[in-house]
Write a protein that holds these residues in place. Structure first.
Motif, PDB file in Angstrom:
ATOM      1  N   SER A   1       0.819  -1.210   0.000  1.00  0.00           N
ATOM      2  CA  SER A   1       0.000   0.000   0.000  1.00  0.00           C
ATOM      3  C   SER A   1       0.859   1.269   0.000  1.00  0.00           C
ATOM      4  O   SER A   1       1.950   1.299   0.581  1.00  0.00           O
ATOM      5  N   ASP A   2       0.348   2.300  -0.660  1.00  0.00           N
ATOM      6  CA  ASP A   2       1.018   3.600  -0.658  1.00  0.00           C
ATOM      7  C   ASP A   2       0.982   4.213   0.738  1.00  0.00           C
ATOM      8  O   ASP A   2       0.160   3.836   1.578  1.00  0.00           O
ATOM      9  N   THR A   3       1.869   5.175   0.958  1.00  0.00           N
ATOM     10  CA  THR A   3       1.823   5.991   2.171  1.00  0.00           C
ATOM     11  C   THR A   3       1.076   7.279   1.843  1.00  0.00           C
ATOM     12  O   THR A   3       1.466   8.019   0.937  1.00  0.00           O
ATOM     13  N   ASP A   4      -0.019   7.521   2.539  1.00  0.00           N
ATOM     14  CA  ASP A   4      -0.824   8.724   2.315  1.00  0.00           C
ATOM     15  C   ASP A   4      -0.469   9.765   3.369  1.00  0.00           C
ATOM     16  O   ASP A   4      -0.650   9.524   4.565  1.00  0.00           O
ATOM     17  N   ILE A   5       0.040  10.906   2.919  1.00  0.00           N
ATOM     18  CA  ILE A   5       0.459  11.962   3.844  1.00  0.00           C
ATOM     19  C   ILE A   5      -0.352  13.226   3.590  1.00  0.00           C
ATOM     20  O   ILE A   5      -0.404  13.718   2.458  1.00  0.00           O
ATOM     21  N   LEU A   6      -1.000  13.707   4.633  1.00  0.00           N
ATOM     22  CA  LEU A   6      -1.730  14.971   4.569  1.00  0.00           C
ATOM     23  C   LEU A   6      -0.957  16.005   5.375  1.00  0.00           C
ATOM     24  O   LEU A   6      -0.654  15.787   6.547  1.00  0.00           O
TER      25      LEU A   6
END
Length: 491
Positions: free
Chosen positions: A75-80
């Motif tokens: 899975s991708d790393t989602d960064i906000l």
């Protein structure tokens, strides 16, 4: 809906054992969550300890931080990144001086789940009246609105825009990343508060969970509705922190259902790298199923039935082209996502999976799930040499999480061009967070501070050496001459 065959109990138990073996258990889920929360805390402290004109808060979201992934899913790393110096208000009482403020506008022209941002003055609670560049633009009503293209300015050069996020390709040692820049809302938008205030008869989410959700931030992110003619001016409401808190309250069977849905999605539904159906849609379907089904069905001996409920609900959403956002129900997250032709293909693929009889699971090669399940059911005896054993999976996941944390520390600790003043500022910031912060912040400081203290000491030593060299170069000839005269006089 469909008759439950007698063998479902046996398959459910074996399937739960397989998921245990590949690291989908309470221990690993919590380990993933702690590691990602620690990494986001380190990044936030790093930003706040820097000499920058803007303050930011970092959130790692999505499957990695939820613990709803496996090694094989990659899975991708989602960064906000929340730009804290900007605020979105809903009425003038929320206006704050010295902040870049925007007034949220939701009317009959904005799709559900979206808003417009009117630009306000930082010195007084009044709207801006003059256009600035190509991002603060006057609309037909005479308002100066902020276009969502403003976020492109702050995106990395190598990014590829995908909706509200900048997709960054995987680098050596790092997963691919989706980076989202967001403005924080001063309070929950009215359209989202409706869900919070509902007095549902369902037991999920509980009243206690909703009370916690109320304390989380909402954001707006820079993307418009696909079906809108005014998409460049629209901003989507994001309740990602609220959704993360809901995910943190799922039991292990519900988490496993979500992971199985993603494996089926990747193997059968989104064939040939299509992305018509997203994992976020699967998560939303799961939320609706949990809210509508009795809580006592979500147990490991019934996971096969639970998976069928979720697949059946997903099929209905595609059939009706309607999947309501779990919090903002008026927002249909499937609107405009696929054509009639693609819809026909998706329904055809799902028709082969509902009801799921186990055979479709045998074809999942991610983490060797299909083969492992057949071994558990005594359908095959041979095990290929590359198949990891359960203890090897645990070791590999744990090692990977430690390596990721070490890489984030190394990535944060880039002091090549930093001055001594900047290093002192960061060390003082770590001291403040270690004294007053929570457990995650204290742990983050314990990991970051030694490296910055070492860098500070090295820079001080380097500067002292340089000053000594300069002193010697300036005064050494005179000292040597004086010394020579003294020796001659002595003779």
């Amino acid at each position: 809906m469909f008759h439950t065959p007698y063998y479902y109990h046996n398959i459910s138990m074996r399937l739960s054992e397989v998921l245990d073996d590949i690291g989908v258990d309470e221990y690993i889920v919590m380990k993933r969550r702690r590691a990602n929360l620690l990494n986001e805390t380190m990044q936030t402290i790093h930003f706040r300890g820097s000499f920058t004109h803007s303050q930011k808060t970092v959130y790692q979201l999505g499957s990695q931080s939820e613990g709803t992934t496996t090694m094989g899913l990659q899975s991708d790393t989602d960064i906000l990144i929340c730009l804290d110096d900007n605020i979105v208000i809903q009425d003038w009482s929320e206006w704050t001086p010295s902040k870049k403020a925007f007034l949220m506008i939701q009317n009959e022209t904005t799709p559900p789940g979206y808003c417009l941002l009117q630009v306000l003055r930082p010195d007084t609670p009044l709207p801006v009246t003059h256009e600035t560049g190509n991002v603060f633009v006057k609309d037909t009503s005479g308002w100066i609105l902020c276009k969502n293209t403003i976020v492109d300015v702050a995106m990395p050069e190598e990014h590829q825009r995908q909706g509200p996020s900048a997709a960054l390709a995987a680098k050596p040692g790092f997963f691919a990343m989706d980076l989202v820049l967001a403005f924080p809302c001063q309070s929950w938008p009215q359209s989202s508060r409706v869900w919070l205030d509902q007095q549902d008869t369902n037991t999920w989410p509980t009243a206690e969970m909703k009370r916690y959700v109320k304390s989380t931030k909402c954001f707006v992110v820079g993307v418009g509705s696909r079906a809108s003619e005014n998409a460049d001016f629209e901003w989507r409401l994001s309740t990602s922190l609220a959704e993360r808190s809901l995910m943190f309250n799922l039991n292990i069977t519900q988490i496993r259902c979500y992971i199985l849905m993603k494996m089926i999605l990747k193997t059968y539904i989104n064939a040939d790298n299509e992305s018509s159906i997203s994992s976020y849609m699967c998560k939303t379907v799961l939320f609706h199923c949990i809210a509508s089904k009795p809580s006592n069905i979500w147990k490991k001996c019934n996971i096969f039935n639970c998976l069928n409920f979720c697949l059946f609900a997903l099929n209905n959403c595609i059939l009706n082209e309607h999947c309501p956002h779990f919090i903002v129900h008026e927002n249909n997250i499937m609107q405009g996502k696929f054509s009639a032709e693609v819809k026909h293909q998706l329904l055809g693929r799902l028709s082969n999976l509902i009801p799921c009889d186990g055979i479709s699971l045998f074809g999942i090669q991610i983490d060797d799930l299909g083969e492992r399940l057949q071994i558990k059911l005594n359908m095959i005896n041979e095990v290929h040499q590359d198949m990891l054993q359960p203890e090897e999976y645990t070791m590999a996941i744990t090692t990977g999480l430690l390596r990721d944390t070490a890489k984030w520390i190394s990535n944060i600790h880039q002091t090549k061009d930093e001055s001594l003043e900047t290093l002192f500022q960061k060390v003082l910031c770590f001291t403040r967070y270690y004294r007053d912060g929570n457990m995650l912040e204290k742990t983050a400081c314990r990991l970051l501070a030694p490296k910055y203290c070492t860098s500070t000491g090295s820079l001080i030593a380097s500067q002292n050496i340089k000053l000594t060299e300069q002193f010697l170069l300036k005064h050494l000839p005179g000292l040597m001459q004086d010394r020579t005269q003294m020796l001659l006089q002595a003779d």
